[in-house]
Enzyme design. Structure first.
Site, PDB file in Angstrom:
ATOM      1  N   LYS A 129      -3.048   2.541   2.396  1.00  0.00           N
ATOM      2  CA  LYS A 129      -3.052   1.074   2.425  1.00  0.00           C
ATOM      3  C   LYS A 129      -4.500   0.613   2.382  1.00  0.00           C
ATOM      4  O   LYS A 129      -5.421   1.363   2.706  1.00  0.00           O
ATOM      5  CB  LYS A 129      -2.383   0.560   3.699  1.00  0.00           C
ATOM      6  N   ASP A 169      -0.010  -6.753  -2.032  1.00  0.00           N
ATOM      7  CA  ASP A 169       0.583  -7.028  -0.725  1.00  0.00           C
ATOM      8  C   ASP A 169       0.304  -8.511  -0.469  1.00  0.00           C
ATOM      9  O   ASP A 169       0.067  -9.266  -1.427  1.00  0.00           O
ATOM     10  CB  ASP A 169      -0.027  -6.108   0.350  1.00  0.00           C
TER      11      ASP A 169
END
Length: 448
Positions: A129, A169
């Site tokens: 991430k 995201d």
């Protein structure tokens, strides 16, 4: 305290010590460790090889400065992150989040969750991430472009289709992915389509990617209901958020016969008893980048509530699709009181631990985000497949693959829960199934 519990508590204490102040990461680790006692008791080889300790430590953490110049000529400085957490099953895969709340603890929590989420898809992708504390909201296209170019100027050296494949995201949509990909292509002099996912359809992207997380959450819920001989047809739902995940969850719910009566943004929530007008919501949020007040102004009968909680709205199925820890124990109690029987996390860890305990005690079917919202990364992996073969798939074929993957995730979770004498416990099933897939690969690779 048993030996197994002692080992797990010692691991958690080590995580707290080595990652001070990273509360979201601590929460994510705690939730997984709470499920692993029966696995370690049955498979002591995982403890002997210290697999859990290794999973809790990222393989690589990258933090860098992101300087850029705004429209007024002022130099801005932000911080960029990429945590490459675990590559036992494939290249690191996970989104980039651009939001003021981003710091290392948020990125590590998201990356840790991503390990197990990606494993549950059954596709060959590891977990990672990234992101930045930059806020694209209110910025011009030129400012967003310059920030993305500066961010990629550092990030490019750490990623690649066989190394690490970022996606979008919160705060990173098609516009941002376009600027990031353009800068990567410029720096590397390669048209490496598989280095980023969430791309535009005309330049290597996949159909259904935009819809995938929301659609996938609803497919998972539909499969949960099928196990009880029910379906979404006629069900009343509440969906928090009004971004990409929420919008397409609402769309799929409508297609399957359900009615969504409330959604939200940071300014409040809308209650629309006739059912959310999806086309109006898309116009306001996707085209105009507006607020829920703009929706209410054009929708007769809808009302905007600026205080209280969206979870006070009665429903049978609740889909938290906004952000982490948005649904508290008191919210969970309100949902249970009002007759909610199914909750599925469309966002990453939107329910607090106390809220999940309330659902468990009340017998509410609860699907954790690492299972229920895996549709986004699953379709990203399908995009990678298409890029690798220089191919593109139809909408129907891609959606069918997404449906198949999500129902497969459901079955993996349900089977693991039954194997460990906790039928219907999707949290335990998701954690155990995802962990075992990763742990077995790590054992096979040796101590690395």
């Amino acid at each position: 305290m048993t030996t197994t519990q002692s080992r797990l508590e010692a691991i958690y204490d080590l995580v707290l010590h080595r990652n001070a102040g990273e509360t979201e990461f601590h929460q994510a680790v705690r939730e997984v460790l709470d499920s692993l006692g029966p696995v370690i008791a049955r498979h002591p080889e995982y403890a002997d090889a210290r697999v859990i300790e290794r999973i809790c430590e990222p393989e690589r953490q990258i933090i860098f400065r992101v300087p850029w110049v705004d429209d007024n000529g002022r130099i801005e400085i932000h911080r960029g992150f990429r945590v490459e957490f675990n590559s036992a099953l494939g290249p690191y895969k996970g989104g980039l989040r651009f939001h003021p709340s981003v710091y290392l603890g948020i990125v590590k929590f998201l990356g840790f969750e991503q390990i197990f989420k990606n494993a549950l898809t059954g596709l060959p992708i590891g977990g990672g991430k990234g992101g930045s504390d930059f806020d694209p909201k209110g910025r011009s296209d030129g400012e967003v472009m310059r920030f993305c170019q500066s961010y990629m100027t550092e990030l490019y050296r750490h990623i690649g289709e066989y190394t690490d494949v970022p996606a979008g995201d919160i705060g990173v949509g098609g516009r941002e992915i376009g600027y990031l990909f353009g800068q990567y292509k410029r720096i590397t002099n390669r048209y490496e389509s598989g280095v980023l996912t969430g791309k535009g359809i005309g330049w290597g992207g996949s159909v259904v990617r935009k819809e995938a997380t929301g659609y996938g959450t609803v497919f998972f819920v539909d499969e949960m209901l099928r196990q009880r001989g029910e379906g979404l047809d006629g069900k009343r739902l509440v969906v928090s958020g009004s971004g990409n995940v929420a919008i397409y969850a609402i769309e799929k719910v409508e297609q399957l016969g359900g009615v969504v009566v409330a959604c939200s943004d940071s300014s409040g929530y809308v209650v629309d008893e006739a059912g959310i007008d999806l086309e109006l919501l898309k116009q306001v949020k996707e085209v105009e980048r507006g607020r829920m007040s703009d929706y209410v102004a054009r929708r007769p009968g809808a009302r905007l509530v600026t205080d209280g909680s969206i979870w006070d709205v009665p429903c049978e199925v609740a889909l938290p699709c906004a952000t982490q820890n948005e649904l508290s124990a008191s919210d969970a109690l309100a949902l249970v009181k009002n007759g909610c029987t199914v909750v599925a996390e469309g966002a990453n860890m939107p329910c607090t631990p106390d809220a999940t305990n309330v659902f468990s005690d009340a017998g509410v079917l609860f699907a954790p985000g690492k299972a229920a919202n895996a549709g986004g990364v699953a379709t990203s992996a399908l995009e990678m497949q298409q890029n690798a073969s220089r191919d593109s798939w139809t909408h129907d074929h891609t959606e069918a693959r997404l449906d198949e993957i999500m129902r497969g995730i459901h079955d993996r979770c349900a089977s693991a829960a039954e194997e460990y004498d906790q039928p219907g416990n999707y949290v335990l099933g998701a954690n155990i199934s995802g962990f075992k897939l990763v742990a077995d690969a790590m054992l096979a690779h040796g101590v690395i």
